[in-house]
Design a protein around this motif. Structure first.
Motif, short mmCIF file in Angstrom:
data_model
loop_
_atom_site.label_atom_id
_atom_site.label_comp_id
_atom_site.label_asym_id
_atom_site.label_seq_id
_atom_site.Cartn_x
_atom_site.Cartn_y
_atom_site.Cartn_z
N SER A 176 11.66 88.36 -63.72
CA SER A 176 11.60 89.62 -62.98
C SER A 176 12.24 89.45 -61.62
N ALA A 177 12.61 90.57 -61.01
CA ALA A 177 13.19 90.56 -59.67
C ALA A 177 12.71 91.81 -58.94
N VAL A 178 12.24 91.62 -57.72
CA VAL A 178 11.75 92.73 -56.90
C VAL A 178 12.73 92.98 -55.76
N THR A 179 13.23 94.20 -55.67
CA THR A 179 14.08 94.60 -54.55
C THR A 179 13.23 95.49 -53.65
N ALA A 180 12.75 94.93 -52.55
CA ALA A 180 11.84 95.65 -51.66
C ALA A 180 12.61 96.49 -50.65
N VAL A 181 12.02 97.62 -50.27
CA VAL A 181 12.56 98.47 -49.21
C VAL A 181 11.39 98.79 -48.28
N ASN A 182 11.17 97.93 -47.29
CA ASN A 182 10.08 98.13 -46.33
C ASN A 182 10.65 98.14 -44.92
N VAL A 183 9.78 97.98 -43.94
CA VAL A 183 10.22 98.09 -42.54
C VAL A 183 11.23 97.01 -42.17
N ALA A 184 11.26 95.93 -42.93
CA ALA A 184 12.26 94.89 -42.68
C ALA A 184 13.66 95.35 -43.09
#
Length: 215
Positions: free
Chosen positions: A73-81
């Motif tokens: 699996s791979a998680v592409t995060a979109v947060n405050v960073a």
């Protein structure tokens, strides 16, 4: 007289507790100033006059993550960073790609609840309640299905289909954090003593040593 004083004290305490709660947004936005030397619970705000449209923009969720790893699996995060304009807004997003029979292993988001939507494929998902019940809530999701993971509870997703799967997760924090159970138990630095883990899992220390070696 004592009764009146007690009543006034209770009213004062109630007022002070109300005043101490987190305030609502006091401005349109608070773009994160990652260069600020001010240490706060989150990020300091930069001058709103210097904000630009790119502070509120991210491109990349159209691209598949590389799921060719042990978990698949791979998680592409979109947060405050990744989007400075998310600062103080209490939301974030992630794309999760699953290889065939891949999984997003049991983990926790310490600062957020999560709502997951399956975009492609089928997933077996679930979460476990806290002690002493430790009840598993699980379900097979198909394209378009939605599932909620409450904040702070261990949860997982597993690709139970025969093809790749994709999901989009929304989280109730600008910086939800993630604690992957296996990583924190078996791959901490420095390592947790194997006899402690062995006793916790009721297994021989050799088994613990073998698992720790995998990380």
């Amino acid at each position: 007289m004592a009764a009146k004083f007690f009543l006034l004290a209770l009213l004062a305490l109630s007022f002070s507790r109300a005043r101490a709660s987190d305030p609502s947004q006091l401005q349109d936005f608070c773009v994160a100033d990652r260069t600020s030397e001010v240490f706060v619970n989150g990020f300091a705000c930069k001058d709103p006059k210097t904000a630009v449209v790119e502070d509120f923009y991210f491109s990349g969720l159209h691209m598949a993550g590389n799921a060719s790893n042990k978990q698949g699996s791979a998680v592409t995060a979109v947060n405050v960073a990744h989007i400075a304009g998310l600062n103080t807004l209490g939301i974030s997003l992630a794309r999760v790609d699953y290889a065939r029979y891949g999984q997003n292993p049991p983990h926790i988001h310490p600062r957020a609840s999560e709502i997951l939507t399956v975009v492609e494929g089928s997933l077996y998902v679930g979460f476990v309640t806290s002690n002493p019940e430790n009840k598993l809530f699980s379900k097979v999701l198909n394209q378009g299905d939605v599932f909620v993971f409450p904040q702070g509870l261990i949860h997982f997703q597993y690709n139970c289909g025969t093809k790749k799967a994709i999901a989009i997760a929304a989280l109730s924090s600008k910086n939800p954090g993630v604690i992957t159970i296996a990583n924190v138990v078996f791959a901490s630095k420095p390592s947790i003593k194997d006899d402690i883990i062995a006793k916790a899992f009721q297994v021989d220390k050799k088994i613990v040593d073998h698992i720790q070696a995998q990380f």
